[in-house]
Write an enzyme that holds these catalytic residues in place. Structure first.
Site, PDB file in Angstrom:
ATOM      1  N   PHE A   1       0.853  -1.187   0.000  1.00 41.75           N
ATOM      2  CA  PHE A   1       0.000   0.000   0.000  1.00 41.75           C
ATOM      3  C   PHE A   1       0.891   1.241   0.000  1.00 41.75           C
ATOM      4  O   PHE A   1       1.711   1.419   0.906  1.00 41.75           O
ATOM      5  CB  PHE A   1      -0.936   0.046   1.214  1.00 41.75           C
ATOM      6  CG  PHE A   1      -1.828   1.268   1.197  1.00 41.75           C
ATOM      7  CD1 PHE A   1      -3.012   1.270   0.474  1.00 41.75           C
ATOM      8  CD2 PHE A   1      -1.457   2.432   1.867  1.00 41.75           C
ATOM      9  CE1 PHE A   1      -3.815   2.409   0.431  1.00 41.75           C
ATOM     10  CE2 PHE A   1      -2.260   3.572   1.830  1.00 41.75           C
ATOM     11  CZ  PHE A   1      -3.449   3.555   1.108  1.00 41.75           C
TER      12      PHE A   1
ATOM     13  N   ASP B   1       9.414   2.888   1.606  1.00 41.27           N
ATOM     14  CA  ASP B   1       8.247   3.582   2.142  1.00 41.27           C
ATOM     15  C   ASP B   1       8.175   3.324   3.643  1.00 41.27           C
ATOM     16  O   ASP B   1       7.803   2.241   4.076  1.00 41.27           O
ATOM     17  CB  ASP B   1       6.985   3.084   1.428  1.00 41.27           C
ATOM     18  CG  ASP B   1       5.713   3.795   1.909  1.00 41.27           C
ATOM     19  OD1 ASP B   1       5.762   4.445   2.973  1.00 41.27           O
ATOM     20  OD2 ASP B   1       4.681   3.678   1.218  1.00 41.27           O
TER      21      ASP B   1
ATOM     22  N   LYS C   1       2.960   9.950   8.234  1.00 37.45           N
ATOM     23  CA  LYS C   1       2.163   9.591   9.424  1.00 37.45           C
ATOM     24  C   LYS C   1       2.727  10.090  10.769  1.00 37.45           C
ATOM     25  O   LYS C   1       2.325  11.143  11.233  1.00 37.45           O
ATOM     26  CB  LYS C   1       1.925   8.086   9.446  1.00 37.45           C
ATOM     27  CG  LYS C   1       0.962   7.659   8.326  1.00 37.45           C
ATOM     28  CD  LYS C   1       0.357   6.301   8.566  1.00 37.45           C
ATOM     29  CE  LYS C   1      -0.838   6.047   7.671  1.00 37.45           C
ATOM     30  NZ  LYS C   1      -0.557   5.368   6.409  1.00 37.45           N
TER      31      LYS C   1
HETATM   32  C1  LIG Z   1      -0.818   5.556   5.001  1.00 38.66           C
HETATM   33  C2  LIG Z   1       0.235   5.141   4.072  1.00 38.66           C
HETATM   34  C3  LIG Z   1       0.473   5.857   2.885  1.00 38.66           C
HETATM   35  C4  LIG Z   1      -0.392   7.021   2.470  1.00 38.66           C
HETATM   36  O1  LIG Z   1      -0.278   8.074   3.365  1.00 38.66           O
HETATM   37  P1  LIG Z   1      -1.370   9.268   3.316  1.00 38.66           P
HETATM   38  O2  LIG Z   1      -0.838  10.272   4.296  1.00 38.66           O
HETATM   39  O3  LIG Z   1      -2.665   8.682   3.714  1.00 38.66           O
HETATM   40  O4  LIG Z   1      -1.382   9.766   1.928  1.00 38.66           O
HETATM   41  C5  LIG Z   1       1.510   5.457   2.072  1.00 38.66           C
HETATM   42  N1  LIG Z   1       2.289   4.413   2.414  1.00 38.66           N
HETATM   43  C6  LIG Z   1       2.107   3.713   3.540  1.00 38.66           C
HETATM   44  C7  LIG Z   1       3.015   2.572   3.863  1.00 38.66           C
HETATM   45  C8  LIG Z   1       1.066   4.039   4.397  1.00 38.66           C
HETATM   46  O5  LIG Z   1       0.849   3.325   5.505  1.00 38.66           O
END
Ligand SMILES: *Cc1c(COP(=O)(O)O)cnc(C)c1O
Length: 411
Positions: A142, A227, A256
């Site tokens: 994701f 990521d 986050k």
């Molecule tokens: C939540 C998340 C995203 C997206 O972040 P947003 O601030 O909601 O755009 C991307 N990568 C990972 C691994 C995530 O957990």
């Protein structure tokens, strides 16, 4: 009409229905506690999905925001601001010191910047725009909801209805180096993975795999981009989760937990590739403005000053131990317990919706993940007592739920 009915109606009439919302309205938070508008108290093991890393309204975060709000809230990135500079230096130090940082507003925007970095790298290497552009991601990943993030996310319900997506994404099997080796071809510019898959169900990339992937990317001269939007910023007991494997990525995406609740994303790019971004090649209005940067800087300083990484290591080990015991006591309900530090996935014998509701009714807020996982993502400040309380609620709820399931079910 009480406050809750009013909020419910206002939502119904005015807020886009892209979330399936439970009948509850949060009104106040302190530390690990949340209260709804009827005054009911909850233990928050969701943390706005790994966002409120210091808990709710941590006094140092509140003070930093209050102070900055009276000094300077926003200036354009066409000018320097000192708070952004200090935050960048702090993050660059955390990433090893030999890179540069760009600030944006969310995880998916951080990932967009990484995708653009991969394109710039491919363009420079092949000498031709659009020739070496592919990015190899992991199955079950994701990476966000914008077109780039969505295109790096193979999940059908994220993509449904939005074709055509961005071209040039391939998907390989996490923890299978041969699968990644086979997916990288002459058109590939980068590999892009989460150190621990979050939304997909808390699936960690194994240390030997990450080491092999680092070598593979170096051999093939493709970028290794990580990521760390969910697993980074202290959640696993190291500042970045990939540190557990001792690898050095070429670029990192974060968001986050970085702002402790205010919206901020960022990317770190090693000096070797940072120069690919030149004046005019990328930008955003709100990234790294003084107010948001002051909050993020305070989050990182508080993680350091309060020894929160140590707290995560110690209590993370404790809760994993307790969950392993619960698993052996409830083999027909708990199929697996995964994760690291305060990023924990509990794979259960059913889809998570009902148990998430029952846990909430009993005062514990947890987010689901994947098709059969619930997550524990408490603030990095969570104590042993907080975990004992959460586990008590969890144990009593799953006792009832497992009684409703057929004996013979198994993973
Ligand atoms: C939540 C998340 C995203 C997206 O972040 P947003 O601030 O909601 O755009 C991307 N990568 C990972 C691994 C995530 O957990």
């Amino acid at each position: 009409m009480n406050a809750n009915t009013n909020t419910e109606q206002l939502y119904k009439d005015n807020v886009l229905g892209n979330y399936g919302l439970p009948p509850i309205t949060f009104a106040r938070g302190r530390g690990l506690r949340l209260w709804d508008d009827s005054g009911k108290e909850y233990l928050d093991f969701c943390s706005a999905i790994a966002v409120t890393s210091l808990g709710h309204c941590h006094p140092k975060l509140v003070a930093a925001i209050e102070e900055q709000v009276n000094e300077l809230i926003c200036v354009s990135n066409l000018y320097r601001n000192d708070v952004q500079a200090r935050l960048a230096a702090k993050l660059n130090g955390k990433a090893g010191g030999n890179g540069k940082v760009f600030f944006c507003n969310s995880g998916t925007e951080a990932n967009e910047a990484l995708i653009k970095l991969a394109r710039l790298h491919g363009c420079q290497k092949s000498g031709q725009d659009g020739k070496q552009y592919k990015i190899v991601c992991a199955k079950n990943a994701f990476h966000g909801r914008t077109f780039g993030g969505m295109s790096a996310t193979p999940k059908e319900n994220v993509r449904q209805g939005f074709s055509p997506l961005v071209e040039g994404f391939a998907f390989a099997e996490l923890n299978d180096i041969d699968s990644f080796a086979a997916a990288i071809d002459a058109n590939t510019a980068a590999v892009f993975i989460e150190t621990i898959q979050g939304e997909g169900g808390v699936y960690p990339a194994e240390k030997p795999f990450l080491k092999d992937l680092r070598s593979l990317c170096s051999e093939r001269e493709v970028l290794l981009m990580i990521d760390e939007v969910q697993c980074g910023l202290g959640r696993t007991g190291r500042f970045f989760a990939f540190e557990h494997a001792g690898i050095e990525p070429d670029a990192i995406g974060m968001a986050k937990g970085l702002g402790g609740g205010v919206p901020i994303g960022g990317v770190w790019v090693s000096d070797q590739y940072a120069k690919l971004f030149k004046p005019g090649s990328h930008g955003t209005t709100f990234g790294g403005t003084p107010l948001i940067s002051a909050a993020a800087l305070t989050v990182i300083e508080t993680i350091e000053d309060e020894g929160l990484l140590e707290n995560v290591i110690d209590n993370g080990a404790y809760v994993m131990q307790r969950l392993a015991e619960l698993k052996s006591k409830n083999p027909n309900y708990i199929f697996d317990v995964r994760g690291l530090g305060f990023m924990i996935g509990i794979q259960i014998a059913e889809s998570p919706a009902e148990v998430v509701t029952q846990l909430r009714d009993n005062g514990l807020i947890v987010p689901p993940a994947g098709s059969n996982v619930i997550r524990f993502l408490p603030a990095l400040t969570a104590t042993k007592d907080d975990f004992d309380e959460a586990l008590g609620i969890f144990e009593s709820v799953i006792k009832n739920r497992s009684a409703t399931l057929p004996e013979t079910q198994s993973a």
